[in-house]
Design an enzyme around this catalytic site. Structure first.
Site, PDB file in Angstrom:
ATOM      1  N   ASP A  61     -38.084 -18.467  -0.345  1.00 27.56           N
ATOM      2  CA  ASP A  61     -37.337 -17.293  -0.678  1.00 27.56           C
ATOM      3  C   ASP A  61     -38.030 -16.085  -0.491  1.00 27.56           C
ATOM      4  O   ASP A  61     -39.476 -16.096  -0.494  1.00 27.56           O
ATOM      5  CB  ASP A  61     -36.542 -17.546  -1.682  1.00 27.56           C
ATOM      6  CG  ASP A  61     -37.327 -18.064  -2.872  1.00 27.56           C
ATOM      7  OD1 ASP A  61     -38.640 -18.095  -2.843  1.00 27.56           O
ATOM      8  OD2 ASP A  61     -37.048 -18.491  -3.846  1.00 27.56           O
TER       9      ASP A  61
ATOM     10  N   ASP B 235     -31.333 -20.571 -15.235  1.00 22.81           N
ATOM     11  CA  ASP B 235     -29.926 -20.563 -14.947  1.00 22.81           C
ATOM     12  C   ASP B 235     -29.620 -21.585 -14.177  1.00 22.81           C
ATOM     13  O   ASP B 235     -28.582 -21.801 -13.616  1.00 22.81           O
ATOM     14  CB  ASP B 235     -29.505 -19.304 -14.446  1.00 22.81           C
ATOM     15  CG  ASP B 235     -30.255 -18.867 -13.245  1.00 22.81           C
ATOM     16  OD1 ASP B 235     -30.916 -19.518 -12.589  1.00 22.81           O
ATOM     17  OD2 ASP B 235     -29.795 -17.865 -12.875  1.00 22.81           O
TER      18      ASP B 235
ATOM     19  N   HIS C 170     -31.064 -22.009 -10.837  1.00 21.45           N
ATOM     20  CA  HIS C 170     -30.920 -21.754  -9.595  1.00 21.45           C
ATOM     21  C   HIS C 170     -32.329 -22.648  -8.898  1.00 21.45           C
ATOM     22  O   HIS C 170     -33.006 -23.199  -9.459  1.00 21.45           O
ATOM     23  CB  HIS C 170     -31.280 -20.368  -9.347  1.00 21.45           C
ATOM     24  CG  HIS C 170     -32.783 -19.373  -9.768  1.00 21.45           C
ATOM     25  ND1 HIS C 170     -32.731 -18.528 -10.431  1.00 21.45           N
ATOM     26  CD2 HIS C 170     -33.912 -20.284  -9.766  1.00 21.45           C
ATOM     27  CE1 HIS C 170     -33.955 -18.191 -10.569  1.00 21.45           C
ATOM     28  NE2 HIS C 170     -34.629 -19.158 -10.177  1.00 21.45           N
TER      29      HIS C 170
ATOM     30  N   GLU D 102     -28.548 -18.300  -6.739  1.00 20.38           N
ATOM     31  CA  GLU D 102     -28.052 -18.359  -8.189  1.00 20.38           C
ATOM     32  C   GLU D 102     -26.745 -19.165  -8.638  1.00 20.38           C
ATOM     33  O   GLU D 102     -26.016 -19.543  -7.470  1.00 20.38           O
ATOM     34  CB  GLU D 102     -27.772 -16.782  -8.541  1.00 20.38           C
ATOM     35  CG  GLU D 102     -29.107 -15.930  -8.289  1.00 20.38           C
ATOM     36  CD  GLU D 102     -30.126 -16.065  -9.614  1.00 20.38           C
ATOM     37  OE1 GLU D 102     -29.924 -17.153 -10.084  1.00 20.38           O
ATOM     38  OE2 GLU D 102     -30.842 -15.192  -9.633  1.00 20.38           O
TER      39      GLU D 102
HETATM   40  P1  PGA Z   1     -40.951 -20.390 -12.696  1.00 20.04           P
HETATM   41  O1  PGA Z   1     -39.698 -19.974 -11.781  1.00 20.04           O
HETATM   42  O2  PGA Z   1     -41.667 -21.565 -11.991  1.00 20.04           O
HETATM   43  O3  PGA Z   1     -41.902 -19.236 -12.513  1.00 20.04           O
HETATM   44  O4  PGA Z   1     -40.337 -20.778 -14.012  1.00 20.04           O
HETATM   45  C1  PGA Z   1     -38.761 -21.004 -11.342  1.00 20.04           C
HETATM   46  C2  PGA Z   1     -37.824 -20.453 -10.538  1.00 20.04           C
HETATM   47  O5  PGA Z   1     -37.215 -19.437 -10.865  1.00 20.04           O
HETATM   48  O6  PGA Z   1     -37.366 -21.037  -9.446  1.00 20.04           O
END
Ligand code: PGA
Length: 261
Positions: free
Chosen positions: A67, A136, A138, A143
């Site tokens: 992404d 959340d 995702h 999302e």
């Molecule tokens: P993080 O992010 O590894 O910094 O917790 C994970 C994500 O948002 O996919």
């Protein structure tokens, strides 16, 4: 899906790095899909250490991005292109030519998204896609309520994700872009092997919903249940809300169930 519970983030990083190394030994020009965020850093450190020690020759490996933020200036240190170059491509001793990602600065974002899906397919598809998970639920920047069949496209971040990611922007949520390009869930599901790493208690609810909840777009990561080869690696804290934790420990811990990675 395989659920592998490891003692801590370092152990998870080591386990996944070894799986990636095994893949690259088997297929030297493997296309490795990488994720950004804090969670995968132990994977990249462990893999770079293996390359430095001569345990694996990754010189022909190819890297692709999951992404990207939309609208950050080209070369911005927190654009995911910059992050992946810094955290993965350079430490592995690879060149920028071995790396592909969506163009977050394109004027025609939709065309850039379609071009990226096409480029992934033309590259032969992703062999192993690393994933983190948002609080959340995702994956990538899909999302909650993202279509489970979605392709690479522009998305709007939830407030929660912008809050979560503000730490990369001097703690200032105003600097976190609102829009992103993300591989769609349908795109992600085309990778030959999905490997999700989650560490820390903050991910425990999302992990439980992903692994033990119904497949539902409100928890995008639950789409992994639809994939024939999905591995979820969690530390004890992230596993703390799994009802089947003991079963997973019994079944997968320290077992070579990762053969064929
Ligand atoms: P993080 O992010 O590894 O910094 O917790 C994970 C994500 O948002 O996919």
């Amino acid at each position: 899906m395989e659920v592998v519970i490891v003692p801590d983030a370092k152990a998870g990083g080591e386990l996944i790095a070894e799986a990636m190394a095994a893949l690259v030994r088997r297929k030297p020009d493997a296309l490795l899909g990488v994720a950004t965020g804090s969670t995968p850093l132990p994977i990249y450190e462990a893999l770079a250490a293996k390359v430095a020690a001569g345990a694996v020759d990754a010189s022909r490996a190819r890297i692709c991005q999951l992404d990207e933020y939309v609208g950050l200036p080209v070369g911005h240190p927190e654009s995911y292109r910059s992050v992946v170059l810094r955290e993965v491509v350079e430490p592995l001793g690879l060149s920028e030519a071995s790396f592909m990602g969506p163009d977050g600065s394109a004027e025609d974002v939709q065309a850039a998204c379609e071009a990226y899906d096409k480029a992934l397919a033309e590259a032969g598809g992703v062999d192993l896609q690393l994933l983190g998970i948002g609080t959340d639920g995702h994956i990538g920047f899909n999302e909650p309520c993202s279509s489970l069949a979605s392709r690479t496209r522009i998305k709007t971040l939830t407030e929660q994700t912008r809050v979560d990611n503000a730490r990369f922007f001097d703690g200032d949520i105003e600097q976190v872009p609102h829009h992103v390009i993300t591989q769609g869930i349908g795109t992600i599901l085309e990778a030959r092997h999905l490997v999700l790493l989650a560490t820390g208690e903050g991910k425990a609810d999302a992990v439980a919903a992903t692994v033990e909840g119904p497949v539902a777009s409100v928890v995008p990561a639950s789409a992994l249940q639809l994939h024939p080869h999905a591995t979820v690696v969690v530390d004890e804290a992230a596993a703390s809300k799994l009802k089947l934790a003991d079963y997973f420990r019994h079944t997968y811990a320290n077992k070579p169930s990762w053969q064929g990675l």
